[in-house]
Scaffold this active site. Structure first.
Site, PDB file in Angstrom:
ATOM      1  N   HIS A 132       0.881  -1.170   0.000  1.00 20.73           N
ATOM      2  CA  HIS A 132       0.000   0.000   0.000  1.00 20.73           C
ATOM      3  C   HIS A 132       0.920   1.222   0.000  1.00 20.73           C
ATOM      4  CE1 HIS A 132      -2.784   2.949   1.801  1.00 20.73           C
ATOM      5  NE2 HIS A 132      -3.783   2.119   1.531  1.00 20.73           N
ATOM      6  N   ASP A 209       3.409  -4.055   8.137  1.00 21.59           N
ATOM      7  CA  ASP A 209       2.144  -3.348   7.969  1.00 21.59           C
ATOM      8  C   ASP A 209       1.026  -4.343   8.281  1.00 21.59           C
ATOM      9  OD1 ASP A 209      -0.138  -2.091   7.211  1.00 21.59           O
ATOM     10  OD2 ASP A 209       0.528  -1.560   5.194  1.00 21.59           O
ATOM     11  N   GLN A 212      -4.140  -4.881   7.407  1.00 24.25           N
ATOM     12  CA  GLN A 212      -5.180  -5.795   6.919  1.00 24.25           C
ATOM     13  C   GLN A 212      -5.195  -7.130   7.658  1.00 24.25           C
ATOM     14  OE1 GLN A 212      -7.591  -5.029   4.953  1.00 24.25           O
ATOM     15  NE2 GLN A 212      -6.877  -3.137   3.985  1.00 24.25           N
ATOM     16  N   LYS A 235     -10.212  -0.111  10.700  1.00 26.19           N
ATOM     17  CA  LYS A 235     -10.400  -1.348   9.933  1.00 26.19           C
ATOM     18  C   LYS A 235     -10.731  -2.522  10.851  1.00 26.19           C
ATOM     19  CE  LYS A 235      -7.088   0.037   6.383  1.00 26.19           C
ATOM     20  NZ  LYS A 235      -7.820   0.524   5.224  1.00 26.19           N
ATOM     21  N   CYS A 378      -4.768   2.430  -3.556  1.00 19.37           N
ATOM     22  CA  CYS A 378      -3.484   2.928  -3.017  1.00 19.37           C
ATOM     23  C   CYS A 378      -2.367   1.916  -3.221  1.00 19.37           C
ATOM     24  CB  CYS A 378      -3.595   3.309  -1.544  1.00 19.37           C
ATOM     25  SG  CYS A 378      -4.750   4.645  -1.258  1.00 19.37           S
TER      26      CYS A 378
HETATM   27  N1  PLP Z   1      -1.717  -0.434   4.750  1.00 17.23           N
HETATM   28  C1  PLP Z   1      -2.678  -1.151   4.151  1.00 17.23           C
HETATM   29  C2  PLP Z   1      -2.358  -2.520   3.650  1.00 17.23           C
HETATM   30  C3  PLP Z   1      -3.947  -0.617   4.000  1.00 17.23           C
HETATM   31  O1  PLP Z   1      -4.911  -1.351   3.404  1.00 17.23           O
HETATM   32  C4  PLP Z   1      -4.221   0.706   4.482  1.00 17.23           C
HETATM   33  C5  PLP Z   1      -5.541   1.327   4.295  1.00 17.23           C
HETATM   34  O2  PLP Z   1      -6.225   1.079   3.327  1.00 17.23           O
HETATM   35  C6  PLP Z   1      -3.179   1.407   5.104  1.00 17.23           C
HETATM   36  C7  PLP Z   1      -1.951   0.813   5.230  1.00 17.23           C
HETATM   37  C8  PLP Z   1      -3.409   2.789   5.674  1.00 17.23           C
HETATM   38  O3  PLP Z   1      -4.113   2.689   6.875  1.00 17.23           O
HETATM   39  P1  PLP Z   1      -4.741   3.936   7.648  1.00 17.23           P
HETATM   40  O4  PLP Z   1      -6.012   4.257   6.937  1.00 17.23           O
HETATM   41  O5  PLP Z   1      -4.999   3.438   9.026  1.00 17.23           O
HETATM   42  O6  PLP Z   1      -3.761   5.038   7.631  1.00 17.23           O
END
Ligand code: PLP
Length: 423
Positions: A132, A209, A212, A235, A378
């Site tokens: 992402h 990260d 998800q 999420k 993204c």
């Molecule tokens: N990393 C992943 C894999 C995501 O799917 C997302 C959000 O869609 C993010 C990071 C960013 O997260 P946040 O909205 O909490 O900043």
């Protein structure tokens, strides 16, 4: 099996276009909230709201206790100690906190203790092609600011990480490896162990990260063996604008802060400042107290359901979703169908419909009351690697049902004929 869970989510009872029932399949973007989370946040505002820390009155004491209890609950949810959890505004902010802290260390702002974080020319920062943007751009910027080189673990034509030749990508020069625990596009869950093993071999830090994975799978940071993990509240059924960075305490204490202000300091003179220990050094300003309370309620709610049960439920829905779309002519499922007996794929399906732009697919779905996501999610480099500009994604959570998955498959089956695409 998760029974009657939908009743806990008031928003799911509403109707959408033309009075149709809502089919909410956009949980990878953000999840709906159970009543327990709404009550916790509202109850905090109604009965305990005040500024936290250093207040000399009862409400400040109660608010501070609620804030710190929330930290303990969220820590427990991922197998961590409370002092290893830094509140942030989300996973994006958590990932930036690590990368910007490394930039500060590289600029000499953290003193000797921060030297493990200092980078320069000749050092390498490793990410993956499946990231992402939140876990790519901060590292690109870090490379630009320090003169380090950005490298990446590639993905194969199905979007899976190429893990069989890790020393090619994680070389002796690697200083940090930042990678996703689960892709928000393919749904594939990363095999963390070989990446951590190789990173340790070369003395590189690991940043996961978990945005998800944490909402959908049992996650225990001690078992994973990484050094940092970012995740978000919204999420995992919690409020918006809250998330967390988990880090090993000794690393958090050595990482220089990169956002400055009140509440994070030990002493301030006109010339200079010394910081509190982690996590406080990373939480300047008035913190998101009610949101932390809400995120903790979400963690307790998920714990009450049982994360094994949550994962099993989503695996079942994922199988209906992924096997259903995989069989549709002219529809390409990104990634494999997945094994319903294993946590190898999340409850989501991203698809490309031949001859139809994802935004048009989204329109057909919306007409049927189905909320799904369209675009690059993204993750432009990943889509580019897959030969796509974008895709249409259906994603599930604890409240999703087989009927939701079937509604998506059925609607998708009609898209090409709706637009008169026959080839
Ligand atoms: N990393 C992943 C894999 C995501 O799917 C997302 C959000 O869609 C993010 C990071 C960013 O997260 P946040 O909205 O909490 O900043």
């Amino acid at each position: 099996m998760l029974e009657n869970v939908r009743d806990d989510f008031p928003l799911l009872a509403r109707t959408v276009r033309n009075g149709r029932p809502l089919v909410y399949l956009d949980s990878a973007a953000t999840a709906q909230k159970p009543q327990a989370v709404l009550d916790a946040e509202f109850g905090f505002y109604r009965e305990h709201y005040a500024a936290v820390a250093r207040g000399a009155h009862l409400l400040a004491e109660e608010a501070t206790a609620a804030y710190e209890d929330a930290r303990a609950d969220v820590a427990e949810f991922v197998g961590a100690a409370p002092e290893e959890i830094v509140w942030t505004s989300g996973a994006t902010a958590a990932l930036n906190l690590v990368a910007n802290g490394m930039a500060a260390a590289s600029a000499g702002l953290g003193g000797d203790a921060s030297s493990p974080f200092a980078l320069g020319p000749g050092d390498e920062i490793v990410v993956t092609q499946a990231e992402h943007h939140a876990n790519l751009i901060p590292w690109q910027q870090l490379a630009t600011r320090t003169g380090a080189t950005l490298r990446w673990i590639p993905v194969d034509p199905d979007g899976a990480l190429v893990l069989h030749d890790l020393p090619t990508y994680i070389t002796e020069a690697a200083r940090v490896v930042a990678f996703t625990h689960a892709s928000n596009v393919t749904g594939l869950v990363t095999d963390v162990e070989p990446i951590v093993r190789r990173a340790r071999e070369v003395g590189a830090l690991t940043v996961l990260d978990g945005c998800q994975s944490v909402p959908h799978l049992p996650v225990d940071v001690a078992q994973l063996g990484v050094d940092f993990m970012a995740f978000s509240g919204h999420k995992m059924l919690g409020p918006s604008a809250i998330g967390a960075l988990w880090g090993r305490k000794e690393l958090l204490d050595a990482l220089p802060p990169s956002v400055y202000g009140g509440g994070a300091i030990a002493t301030v003179t006109m010339e200079e400042t010394t910081w509190l220990e982690a996590p406080m050094r990373f939480e300047p300003g008035s913190p998101p107290v009610a949101q932390a309370v809400g995120m903790a309620a979400a963690a307790r709610y998920l714990t009450g359901l049982g994360m094994d049960a949550v994962a099993a439920h989503e695996r079942r829905i994922a199988h209906v979703l992924r096997s259903g779309v995989a069989e549709l002519p002219g529809v390409r499922l990104i990634g494999p169908v997945g094994d319903p007996a294993q946590d190898d794929v999340l409850g989501l399906a991203s698809v490309a419909v031949e001859g139809v732009h994802p935004h048009d697919v989204g329109q057909v779905l919306d007409d049927r009351g189905i909320a799904a996501r369209v675009g690059h999610h993204c993750a432009q480099p990943l889509h580019r690697r897959l030969g796509l500009a974008g895709s249409t994604r259906a994603s599930t959570h604890v409240y999703s049902t087989e009927d939701d998955a079937l509604a998506f498959v059925e609607a998708l089956a009609s898209v090409r004929s709706f637009f008169g695409v026959t080839a």
